[in-house]
Design a protein around this motif. Structure first.
Motif, PDB file in Angstrom:
ATOM      1  N   SER A 118       0.835  -1.199   0.000  1.00 52.81           N
ATOM      2  CA  SER A 118       0.000   0.000   0.000  1.00 52.81           C
ATOM      3  C   SER A 118       0.872   1.251   0.000  1.00 52.81           C
ATOM      4  N   PRO A 119       0.499   2.266  -0.793  1.00 53.83           N
ATOM      5  CA  PRO A 119       1.273   3.513  -0.793  1.00 53.83           C
ATOM      6  C   PRO A 119       1.340   4.163   0.591  1.00 53.83           C
ATOM      7  N   GLU A 120       0.321   3.951   1.422  1.00 57.31           N
ATOM      8  CA  GLU A 120       0.320   4.535   2.767  1.00 57.31           C
ATOM      9  C   GLU A 120       1.482   4.009   3.605  1.00 57.31           C
ATOM     10  N   ASP A 121       2.019   2.845   3.244  1.00 57.40           N
ATOM     11  CA  ASP A 121       3.160   2.277   3.965  1.00 57.40           C
ATOM     12  C   ASP A 121       4.449   3.066   3.741  1.00 57.40           C
ATOM     13  N   VAL A 122       4.514   3.849   2.646  1.00 56.35           N
ATOM     14  CA  VAL A 122       5.763   4.552   2.306  1.00 56.35           C
ATOM     15  C   VAL A 122       5.636   6.066   2.256  1.00 56.35           C
ATOM     16  N   ILE A 123       4.441   6.587   2.058  1.00 55.12           N
ATOM     17  CA  ILE A 123       4.273   8.041   1.958  1.00 55.12           C
ATOM     18  C   ILE A 123       4.636   8.686   3.299  1.00 55.12           C
ATOM     19  N   GLY A 124       5.475   9.721   3.229  1.00 56.86           N
ATOM     20  CA  GLY A 124       5.920  10.417   4.432  1.00 56.86           C
ATOM     21  C   GLY A 124       7.170   9.812   5.043  1.00 56.86           C
ATOM     22  N   LYS A 125       7.677   8.733   4.450  1.00 55.88           N
ATOM     23  CA  LYS A 125       8.915   8.110   4.933  1.00 55.88           C
ATOM     24  C   LYS A 125      10.050   8.554   4.018  1.00 55.88           C
ATOM     25  N   ALA A 126      11.266   8.106   4.330  1.00 56.71           N
ATOM     26  CA  ALA A 126      12.439   8.415   3.509  1.00 56.71           C
ATOM     27  C   ALA A 126      13.078   7.113   3.048  1.00 56.71           C
ATOM     28  N   LEU A 127      13.787   7.166   1.951  1.00 54.81           N
ATOM     29  CA  LEU A 127      14.474   5.984   1.414  1.00 54.81           C
ATOM     30  C   LEU A 127      15.867   5.849   2.018  1.00 54.81           C
ATOM     31  N   THR A 128      16.301   4.622   2.202  1.00 48.99           N
ATOM     32  CA  THR A 128      17.667   4.364   2.671  1.00 48.99           C
ATOM     33  C   THR A 128      18.633   4.250   1.500  1.00 48.99           C
ATOM     34  N   VAL A 129      18.101   4.130   0.284  1.00 45.37           N
ATOM     35  CA  VAL A 129      18.895   4.054  -0.950  1.00 45.37           C
ATOM     36  C   VAL A 129      18.171   4.829  -2.037  1.00 45.37           C
ATOM     37  N   SER A 130      18.883   5.240  -3.064  1.00 47.92           N
ATOM     38  CA  SER A 130      18.236   5.847  -4.221  1.00 47.92           C
ATOM     39  C   SER A 130      17.663   4.741  -5.095  1.00 47.92           C
ATOM     40  N   LEU A 131      16.512   5.018  -5.731  1.00 49.37           N
ATOM     41  CA  LEU A 131      15.846   3.996  -6.542  1.00 49.37           C
ATOM     42  C   LEU A 131      15.546   4.502  -7.940  1.00 49.37           C
ATOM     43  N   GLN A 132      15.746   3.628  -8.916  1.00 50.25           N
ATOM     44  CA  GLN A 132      15.388   3.908 -10.302  1.00 50.25           C
ATOM     45  C   GLN A 132      13.863   3.809 -10.464  1.00 50.25           C
ATOM     46  N   PRO A 133      13.304   4.373 -11.537  1.00 47.98           N
ATOM     47  CA  PRO A 133      11.861   4.241 -11.776  1.00 47.98           C
ATOM     48  C   PRO A 133      11.460   2.767 -11.904  1.00 47.98           C
ATOM     49  N   GLU A 134      10.248   2.453 -11.464  1.00 45.28           N
ATOM     50  CA  GLU A 134       9.663   1.107 -11.534  1.00 45.28           C
ATOM     51  C   GLU A 134      10.392   0.084 -10.661  1.00 45.28           C
ATOM     52  N   THR A 135      11.113   0.538  -9.636  1.00 49.63           N
ATOM     53  CA  THR A 135      11.796  -0.366  -8.711  1.00 49.63           C
ATOM     54  C   THR A 135      10.897  -0.625  -7.516  1.00 49.63           C
ATOM     55  N   GLU A 136      10.807  -1.890  -7.142  1.00 47.44           N
ATOM     56  CA  GLU A 136       9.980  -2.267  -5.993  1.00 47.44           C
ATOM     57  C   GLU A 136      10.561  -1.676  -4.711  1.00 47.44           C
ATOM     58  N   ILE A 137       9.688  -1.125  -3.870  1.00 47.41           N
ATOM     59  CA  ILE A 137      10.101  -0.562  -2.588  1.00 47.41           C
ATOM     60  C   ILE A 137       9.757  -1.580  -1.505  1.00 47.41           C
ATOM     61  N   THR A 138      10.744  -1.930  -0.696  1.00 46.86           N
ATOM     62  CA  THR A 138      10.541  -2.912   0.370  1.00 46.86           C
ATOM     63  C   THR A 138      10.730  -2.241   1.735  1.00 46.86           C
ATOM     64  N   ARG A 139      10.383  -2.963   2.792  1.00 48.14           N
ATOM     65  CA  ARG A 139      10.550  -2.438   4.149  1.00 48.14           C
ATOM     66  C   ARG A 139      12.022  -2.112   4.432  1.00 48.14           C
ATOM     67  N   ASN A 140      12.932  -2.829   3.793  1.00 47.14           N
ATOM     68  CA  ASN A 140      14.368  -2.579   3.973  1.00 47.14           C
ATOM     69  C   ASN A 140      14.803  -1.259   3.349  1.00 47.14           C
ATOM     70  N   ASN A 141      14.015  -0.742   2.398  1.00 52.99           N
ATOM     71  CA  ASN A 141      14.376   0.481   1.681  1.00 52.99           C
ATOM     72  C   ASN A 141      13.855   1.755   2.325  1.00 52.99           C
ATOM     73  N   ILE A 142      13.054   1.661   3.389  1.00 52.35           N
ATOM     74  CA  ILE A 142      12.454   2.867   3.946  1.00 52.35           C
ATOM     75  C   ILE A 142      12.816   3.044   5.421  1.00 52.35           C
ATOM     76  N   LYS A 143      12.740   4.274   5.852  1.00 53.56           N
ATOM     77  CA  LYS A 143      12.954   4.627   7.262  1.00 53.56           C
ATOM     78  C   LYS A 143      12.094   5.848   7.544  1.00 53.56           C
ATOM     79  N   GLU A 144      11.979   6.183   8.805  1.00 49.76           N
ATOM     80  CA  GLU A 144      11.241   7.388   9.178  1.00 49.76           C
ATOM     81  C   GLU A 144      11.982   8.606   8.629  1.00 49.76           C
ATOM     82  N   LEU A 145      11.227   9.598   8.195  1.00 46.58           N
ATOM     83  CA  LEU A 145      11.800  10.823   7.633  1.00 46.58           C
ATOM     84  C   LEU A 145      12.386  11.677   8.758  1.00 46.58           C
TER      85      LEU A 145
END
Length: 189
Positions: A118-145
């Motif tokens: 769900s987009p709500e799982d990632v909106i308002g968070k920050a990425l731990t890595v830079s991502l190319q377009p169409e790349t899957e976002i996982t729990r490992n890729n996000i952190k609190e902003l």
């Protein structure tokens, strides 16, 4: 008839929403003729089967009420799942907005443990890595902003309804939404 019975069994017993499972038979299912009375089929799966990936179903063929033959049939079960992907190039440590992500559906043979659906799982968070377009976002890729960095000037506000005190301070820790951090009052140290 054996294939149709297995598909019905999967649809009736799966934990997934109707229409989200695809059943594939990688091998040839042998033709079996049951002699005598009108035959019936009984399909069984292992009790611990989670109805995804490679599976083996036991098909019991009956002639009347007598077991005539038991066949093992290999199947591959794929489930249609939602995945959150980047809609454009996203940079590390930058906040994720609603238009930065989108949801795509994929057929999978196993559910990844760190999947975000769900987009709500990632909106308002920050990425731990830079991502190319169409790349899957996982729990490992996000952190609190990170909203406040250590050493930032902040406004300290105390308001209990009767008393309102405001002063300037320096944050002594990094801070994210909802976290408590230490702040040093500039005027009184």
């Amino acid at each position: 008839e054996i294939k149709a019975s297995i598909v019905r069994h999967v649809e009736n017993n799966m934990p997934w929403a109707p229409g989200t499972v695809r059943v594939d038979f990688p091998g040839k299912v042998a033709d079996v003729e049951v002699p005598g009375e009108q035959g019936k089929l009984e399909v069984q799966n292992r009790p611990d089967d989670d109805h995804i990936g490679d599976a083996v179903f036991s098909v019991k063929l009956y002639s009347g009420e007598v077991l005539y033959k038991e066949e093992k049939v290999r199947v591959v079960l794929e489930v249609l799942r939602d995945f959150v992907v980047s809609a454009r190039f996203l940079t590390k440590n930058k906040g994720i907005a609603a238009d930065d992500v989108r949801v795509v559906e994929k057929w999978v043979k196993r559910i990844p443990l760190n999947v975000l659906t769900s987009p709500e799982d990632v909106i308002g968070k920050a990425l731990t890595v830079s991502l190319q377009p169409e790349t899957e976002i996982t729990r490992n890729n996000i952190k609190e902003l990170l909203l406040i960095k250590k050493g930032s000037v902040v406004r300290i506000l105390f308001d209990n309804g009767y008393l309102n005190v405001t002063t300037v301070g320096i944050s002594e820790e990094d801070g994210v939404t909802g976290s408590l951090i230490r702040v040093k009052n500039v005027s009184s140290n």
